[in-house]
Design a protein around this motif. Structure first.
Motif, PDB file in Angstrom:
ATOM      1  N   VAL A   1       0.934  -1.393  -0.089  1.00  0.00           N
ATOM      2  CA  VAL A   1       0.160  -0.113   0.258  1.00  0.00           C
ATOM      3  C   VAL A   1       1.420   1.166  -0.379  1.00  0.00           C
ATOM      4  O   VAL A   1       1.826   1.490   0.974  1.00  0.00           O
ATOM      5  N   GLU A   2       0.554   1.603  -0.721  1.00  0.00           N
ATOM      6  CA  GLU A   2       1.549   3.361  -0.686  1.00  0.00           C
ATOM      7  C   GLU A   2       1.016   4.390  -1.207  1.00  0.00           C
ATOM      8  O   GLU A   2      -0.441   4.615  -1.340  1.00  0.00           O
ATOM      9  N   TRP A   3       1.157   5.630  -1.191  1.00  0.00           N
ATOM     10  CA  TRP A   3       0.795   7.216  -0.669  1.00  0.00           C
ATOM     11  C   TRP A   3       1.717   7.372  -0.817  1.00  0.00           C
ATOM     12  O   TRP A   3       2.915   7.781  -0.595  1.00  0.00           O
ATOM     13  N   SER A   4       1.108   9.603  -1.642  1.00  0.00           N
ATOM     14  CA  SER A   4       1.808  10.396  -1.378  1.00  0.00           C
ATOM     15  C   SER A   4       1.793  11.710  -0.281  1.00  0.00           C
ATOM     16  O   SER A   4       0.531  11.638  -0.105  1.00  0.00           O
ATOM     17  N   VAL A   5       2.551  12.270   0.234  1.00  0.00           N
ATOM     18  CA  VAL A   5       2.433  12.742   0.850  1.00  0.00           C
ATOM     19  C   VAL A   5       3.003  14.456   1.105  1.00  0.00           C
ATOM     20  O   VAL A   5       4.172  14.477   0.441  1.00  0.00           O
ATOM     21  N   LEU A   6       2.496  15.418   1.216  1.00  0.00           N
ATOM     22  CA  LEU A   6       3.047  16.504   1.085  1.00  0.00           C
ATOM     23  C   LEU A   6       3.870  17.330   1.747  1.00  0.00           C
ATOM     24  O   LEU A   6       4.048  16.478   3.183  1.00  0.00           O
ATOM     25  N   ASP A   7       5.325  17.318   1.370  1.00  0.00           N
ATOM     26  CA  ASP A   7       6.520  17.585   2.527  1.00  0.00           C
ATOM     27  C   ASP A   7       6.132  18.260   3.846  1.00  0.00           C
ATOM     28  O   ASP A   7       7.114  18.329   4.881  1.00  0.00           O
ATOM     29  N   TRP A   8       5.409  18.974   3.657  1.00  0.00           N
ATOM     30  CA  TRP A   8       5.563  20.375   5.076  1.00  0.00           C
ATOM     31  C   TRP A   8       4.329  19.402   5.663  1.00  0.00           C
ATOM     32  O   TRP A   8       3.943  19.806   6.674  1.00  0.00           O
ATOM     33  N   ASN A   9       3.642  18.617   4.926  1.00  0.00           N
ATOM     34  CA  ASN A   9       2.275  17.600   5.705  1.00  0.00           C
ATOM     35  C   ASN A   9       3.208  17.423   7.551  1.00  0.00           C
ATOM     36  O   ASN A   9       2.822  16.226   7.397  1.00  0.00           O
ATOM     37  N   GLU A  10       4.018  18.052   8.716  1.00  0.00           N
ATOM     38  CA  GLU A  10       4.031  17.168   8.926  1.00  0.00           C
ATOM     39  C   GLU A  10       3.311  16.119  10.461  1.00  0.00           C
ATOM     40  O   GLU A  10       3.394  14.736  10.196  1.00  0.00           O
ATOM     41  N   PRO A  11       1.822  16.892  10.504  1.00  0.00           N
ATOM     42  CA  PRO A  11       1.639  15.820  11.080  1.00  0.00           C
ATOM     43  C   PRO A  11       0.889  14.410  10.902  1.00  0.00           C
ATOM     44  O   PRO A  11       0.784  13.664  11.432  1.00  0.00           O
ATOM     45  N   SER A  12       0.861  14.407   9.197  1.00  0.00           N
ATOM     46  CA  SER A  12       0.886  13.595   8.885  1.00  0.00           C
ATOM     47  C   SER A  12       1.810  12.307   8.433  1.00  0.00           C
ATOM     48  O   SER A  12       1.526  11.356   8.530  1.00  0.00           O
ATOM     49  N   ILE A  13       2.905  13.304   7.995  1.00  0.00           N
ATOM     50  CA  ILE A  13       4.151  11.945   8.326  1.00  0.00           C
ATOM     51  C   ILE A  13       4.680  11.699   9.313  1.00  0.00           C
ATOM     52  O   ILE A  13       4.945   9.992   9.530  1.00  0.00           O
ATOM     53  N   ARG A  14       4.308  11.978  11.046  1.00  0.00           N
ATOM     54  CA  ARG A  14       4.211  11.455  12.129  1.00  0.00           C
ATOM     55  C   ARG A  14       3.439  10.292  12.332  1.00  0.00           C
ATOM     56  O   ARG A  14       3.851   9.589  12.772  1.00  0.00           O
ATOM     57  N   PHE A  15       2.518  10.594  11.967  1.00  0.00           N
ATOM     58  CA  PHE A  15       1.204   9.585  11.903  1.00  0.00           C
ATOM     59  C   PHE A  15       1.641   8.229  11.332  1.00  0.00           C
ATOM     60  O   PHE A  15       1.600   7.245  11.810  1.00  0.00           O
TER      61      PHE A  15
END
Length: 157
Positions: free
Chosen positions: A115-129
């Motif tokens: 399962v893969e996806w992209s996340v915006l570089d600035w979206n720290e809350p999502s990256i940490r999650f």
């Protein structure tokens, strides 16, 4: 909390959540999707996307919209998560984790590789999650996209 496949009656709320996601991602005017287009992609004769919703007390709190991709190296499908969104007032209650767990279960049950996806570089809350769940960013890859005039020019080659 219930995680279930989206139904045609969910299209309006999913579309609203897509607009909410665009606002969160600082692109409030970027959504051109319509209820008719979303319904056709999800529930038409040949669906091209799938969606699950997280629901509590009969109200949709979030959604995951995804489609199949394919790994030529692995020789099996995978899931590409296009959008995962939970209403701001419902965050922290486990909806996002439950939606991702549901997709992981689908992938595992069907023998998919990932399962893969992209996340915006600035979206720290999502990256940490995502990192707390064990997901890791892929290094050495850049996303490319053809749109608008460039897409038309390449199509005409």
């Amino acid at each position: 909390m219930t995680i279930r496949e989206a139904r045609p009656t969910d299209v309006p709320v999913i579309l609203q959540l897509i607009h909410d996601l665009a606002l969160y991602e600082k692109e409030p005017d970027a959504v051109r999707n319509t209820a008719e287009g979303l319904e056709a992609a999800l529930f038409g004769d040949r669906p091209t996307i799938y969606a699950h919703v997280a629901e509590a007390q009969g109200e949709v709190q979030g959604f995951a919209l995804w489609f199949l991709n394919y790994s030529t190296w692995e020789g099996v499908n995978g899931i590409y998560l296009e959008d995962l969104y939970v209403r701001p007032d419902a965050r922290g209650a486990g909806y996002g984790k439950a939606l991702l767990s549901n997709l992981a279960r689908i992938a595992a049950d069907r023998g998919y590789a990932r399962v893969e996806w992209s996340v915006l570089d600035w979206n720290e809350p999502s990256i940490r999650f995502y990192e707390r769940l064990g997901a890791r960013p892929q290094s050495g890859w850049s996303t490319f996209r053809l749109t608008g005039d460039a897409l038309a020019e390449v199509a005409a080659l």
